[in-house]
Design a protein around this motif. Structure first.
Motif, short mmCIF file in Angstrom:
data_model
loop_
_atom_site.label_atom_id
_atom_site.label_comp_id
_atom_site.label_asym_id
_atom_site.label_seq_id
_atom_site.Cartn_x
_atom_site.Cartn_y
_atom_site.Cartn_z
N ASN A 66 0.81 -1.22 0.00
CA ASN A 66 0.00 0.00 0.00
C ASN A 66 0.84 1.27 0.00
N GLY A 67 2.13 1.21 0.30
CA GLY A 67 3.00 2.37 0.23
C GLY A 67 2.90 3.31 1.42
N ARG A 68 2.16 2.94 2.41
CA ARG A 68 2.05 3.79 3.60
C ARG A 68 3.14 3.43 4.59
N GLY A 69 3.28 4.23 5.61
CA GLY A 69 4.35 4.03 6.57
C GLY A 69 4.07 2.92 7.57
N PRO A 70 5.07 2.60 8.36
CA PRO A 70 4.94 1.51 9.32
C PRO A 70 3.94 1.79 10.43
N TRP A 71 3.79 3.04 10.85
CA TRP A 71 2.83 3.34 11.91
C TRP A 71 1.41 3.11 11.44
N TRP A 72 1.10 3.50 10.22
CA TRP A 72 -0.23 3.29 9.67
C TRP A 72 -0.50 1.81 9.49
N ASN A 73 0.47 1.06 9.00
CA ASN A 73 0.29 -0.37 8.78
C ASN A 73 0.28 -1.16 10.08
N ALA A 74 0.85 -0.61 11.13
CA ALA A 74 0.85 -1.33 12.40
C ALA A 74 -0.57 -1.51 12.93
N SER A 75 -1.44 -0.58 12.65
CA SER A 75 -2.82 -0.74 13.09
C SER A 75 -3.51 -1.87 12.33
N HIS A 76 -3.12 -2.09 11.08
CA HIS A 76 -3.69 -3.18 10.29
C HIS A 76 -3.07 -4.52 10.63
N MET A 77 -1.93 -4.50 11.25
CA MET A 77 -1.30 -5.75 11.65
C MET A 77 -1.91 -6.31 12.93
N ASN A 78 -2.88 -5.62 13.48
CA ASN A 78 -3.53 -6.07 14.71
C ASN A 78 -4.19 -7.43 14.52
N ASP A 79 -4.71 -7.71 13.33
CA ASP A 79 -5.32 -9.01 13.08
C ASP A 79 -4.26 -10.12 13.03
N ALA A 80 -3.10 -9.81 12.52
CA ALA A 80 -2.02 -10.80 12.43
C ALA A 80 -1.31 -10.98 13.77
N PHE A 81 -1.18 -9.90 14.53
CA PHE A 81 -0.49 -9.94 15.82
C PHE A 81 -1.39 -9.33 16.90
N PRO A 82 -2.38 -10.07 17.36
CA PRO A 82 -3.28 -9.53 18.40
C PRO A 82 -2.59 -9.48 19.76
N LYS A 83 -3.30 -8.99 20.74
CA LYS A 83 -2.76 -8.85 22.10
C LYS A 83 -2.30 -10.19 22.65
N ARG A 84 -3.02 -11.25 22.36
CA ARG A 84 -2.65 -12.56 22.90
C ARG A 84 -1.30 -13.05 22.36
N PHE A 85 -0.89 -12.58 21.17
CA PHE A 85 0.43 -12.92 20.65
C PHE A 85 1.52 -12.38 21.56
N PHE A 86 1.37 -11.12 21.96
CA PHE A 86 2.36 -10.52 22.85
C PHE A 86 2.27 -11.09 24.26
N ASP A 87 1.07 -11.51 24.66
CA ASP A 87 0.92 -12.16 25.97
C ASP A 87 1.67 -13.49 26.00
N THR A 88 1.62 -14.24 24.90
CA THR A 88 2.35 -15.52 24.86
C THR A 88 3.85 -15.31 24.85
#
Length: 104
Positions: A66-88
């Motif tokens: 999409n050509g956008r920056g990492p901060w913008w794409n980080a919100s879309h990565m929430n489906d790939a890396f949800p909170k439980r990923f970081f909890d594990t």
């Protein structure tokens, strides 16, 4: 990172505003997703890694190119890396740690 988070929550354990901790916790996780995005330098790598984490091929490719920056794409990565990923991984959650310190 965990010792710093635990130390700060110990220092601010008497805080009355819960929303601040939730916002800060979300910001920390978003920043970590941003760092992952930057590590995957090429769109092909981003596409492949997002597909590995469970996103369908079309959505992964659209996000990777999409050509956008990492901060913008980080919100879309929430489906790939949800909170439980970081909890594990063992990352401390600020609101959960605060609840352990409550003296109700």
């Amino acid at each position: 990172m965990n010792p710093v988070l635990r130390g700060s929550i110990s220092y601010f354990r008497l805080i009355e505003v819960r929303g601040v901790l939730h916002d800060l916790d979300g910001w920390i996780r978003r920043k970590l997703r941003c760092l992952l995005w930057r590590q995957w330098k090429r769109p092909a790598t981003r596409h492949w890694k997002l597909q590995q984490r469970g996103l369908d091929a079309h959505r992964a490719w659209k996000s990777a190119c999409n050509g956008r920056g990492p901060w913008w794409n980080a919100s879309h990565m929430n489906d790939a890396f949800p909170k439980r990923f970081f909890d594990t991984l063992g990352l401390v959650s600020l609101p959960d740690t605060r609840q352990r310190f409550q003296f109700d």
